[in-house]
Enzyme design. Structure first.
Site, mmCIF file in Angstrom:
data_model
loop_
_atom_site.group_PDB
_atom_site.id
_atom_site.type_symbol
_atom_site.label_atom_id
_atom_site.label_comp_id
_atom_site.label_asym_id
_atom_site.label_seq_id
_atom_site.Cartn_x
_atom_site.Cartn_y
_atom_site.Cartn_z
ATOM 1 N N SER A 71 16.993 -9.385 24.453
ATOM 2 C CA SER A 71 18.105 -9.727 23.426
ATOM 3 C C SER A 71 18.490 -11.250 23.343
ATOM 4 O O SER A 71 19.213 -11.383 22.215
ATOM 5 C CB SER A 71 19.262 -8.903 23.700
ATOM 6 O OG SER A 71 19.564 -8.889 24.893
ATOM 7 N N HIS A 111 24.850 -12.052 27.179
ATOM 8 C CA HIS A 111 24.833 -12.280 25.715
ATOM 9 C C HIS A 111 25.642 -13.478 25.548
ATOM 10 O O HIS A 111 26.116 -13.920 26.542
ATOM 11 C CB HIS A 111 25.388 -11.304 25.122
ATOM 12 C CG HIS A 111 24.232 -10.044 24.677
ATOM 13 N ND1 HIS A 111 24.671 -9.054 24.113
ATOM 14 C CD2 HIS A 111 22.874 -10.326 24.876
ATOM 15 C CE1 HIS A 111 23.474 -8.191 24.119
ATOM 16 N NE2 HIS A 111 22.332 -9.113 24.594
ATOM 17 N N ASP A 137 28.065 -6.919 19.882
ATOM 18 C CA ASP A 137 27.807 -5.884 20.916
ATOM 19 C C ASP A 137 28.876 -4.717 21.279
ATOM 20 O O ASP A 137 28.925 -4.010 21.960
ATOM 21 C CB ASP A 137 28.253 -6.709 22.599
ATOM 22 C CG ASP A 137 26.812 -7.649 22.769
ATOM 23 O OD1 ASP A 137 26.871 -8.552 23.538
ATOM 24 O OD2 ASP A 137 25.749 -7.334 22.055
#
Lengths: 195, 150
Positions: A71, A111, A137
């Site tokens: 990701s 992230h 998210d």
């Protein structure tokens, strides 16, 4: 003649001397065995100490993590290693790469912070999104949770090494490989003779 | 161009939503021909060295409101790999992400600072975050725009 602890001075010719030599060898082997075990224990303790030291120095409970998903591509790929710090006074700012854990889940996520709202008293809430994801998210957070807080942060990514973490992933996916590796390492340390 | 719209957000409260359009021109190769544009003049020439895999550029808006002392919202981002055309010339860009405030602090907010920053991702090593020098302040109007056209 029989009583001498012959370090090479015992002649294996006569029966009595051979018995003593055997005894010596058995004795030396036991001592050597203890020595090897102690060596092994020292190596394990040193590794643990280094790990604990890293935890203290970086302030993060998990200072080295392996990237598990794609990701954050193309920056980080599965198998890359990340080095984290988690200093209490480091503010969380937009653009930073954070590793966080969602409440109730074990697996940390790497992230980027895309929104930060900080109150005057230091209370921070922030939102994250993977570079390679289309959406933020919120779908990954707990039911009803819309923001992350400082307590969810495991650390901030400060450094990075590619590919190295693949070993951990392989060991997780193929536990037989892990046991084989440990067995080989253990055997090596135990049997290695310092001559 | 800035509008204010009262709208719904993820948290299911009505928060201010701002719309910003912007231009970015960046000449990353040639220092001399760097043009000053809407935001900032970027000299990224020296940044792309042998150990730089990519740059993650992002435009963030920073402001403070009654609710929160500090707010930062990323409006737009771009990944620039080594070897990509280092010349950025984007005109009239709409923000990629919704510019929602946590609350209603955008209305009448006179001082929203837009800055361009980037994250240098190396082939191996440290991950620095660099903020471009130069920034632009934009004020938001005092009233809400009732039309929903964007």
């Amino acid at each position: 003649r029989g009583a001498a602890l012959g370090r090479g001075l015992c002649w294996p010719g006569s029966g009595g001397a051979a018995m003593d030599l055997f005894g010596d060898l058995r004795r030396m082997n036991k001592r050597q065995l203890y020595y090897q075990v102690l060596n092994f224990a020292m190596i394990v303790s040193s590794a643990l100490m280094i790990w604990k030291g890293l935890i203290v120095v970086t302030g993060s409970e998990s200072p080295i993590v392996v990237v598990l998903s794609g990701s954050m591509e193309p920056a980080f790929h599965r198998g890359d290693l990340l080095f984290l710090t988690n200093f209490h006074d480091d503010p969380i700012r937009a653009g930073e790469i954070v590793v966080f854990k969602v409440e109730g889940r074990d697996i940390p996520i790497v992230h980027r912070v895309i929104k930060v709202h900080e109150k005057g008293n230091g209370n921070i809430k922030f939102l994250t999104k993977g570079d390679n994801n289309e959406v933020d998210d919120r779908g990954l957070y707990k039911e009803g949770q819309n923001w992350l807080e400082k307590k969810d942060v495991v650390g901030r990514a400060r450094g990075f090494l590619p590919y190295v973490g693949m070993v951990t992933i392989i060991m997780n996916d193929y536990p037989k490989f892990k046991y084989a590796l440990l067995a080989v390492m253990g055997a090596y340390v135990l049997l290695k003779r310092e001559s | 161009l800035r509008k204010n719209v009262e709208d719904f957000t993820g948290p299911r409260e009505r928060s201010d939503l701002g719309f910003v359009t912007f231009d970015i021109t960046a000449d990353i190769l040639n220092e001399k021909k760097c043009m000053v544009f809407f935001l900032t003049c970027i000299h990224l020439q020296s940044i792309f060295d042998w150990n730089v895999k990519q740059l993650f550029l992002y435009l963030s808006a920073e402001y403070s409101t009654k609710n929160n002392a500090l707010n930062q919202v990323v409006l737009w981002d771009k990944i620039m790999l080594r070897g990509d055309n280092p010349r950025l010339s984007l005109k009239d860009m709409k923000s990629k992400y919704f510019f929602f405030d946590d609350g209603n602090g955008l209305k009448g907010n006179r001082n929203i600072t837009l800055t361009l920053s980037w994250n240098v991702v190396p082939n191996a090593g440290i991950l620095p975050l660099v903020t471009g020098s130069g920034h632009v302040s934009v004020p938001f109007p005092d009233t809400y725009e009732t039309t929903k056209s964007y």
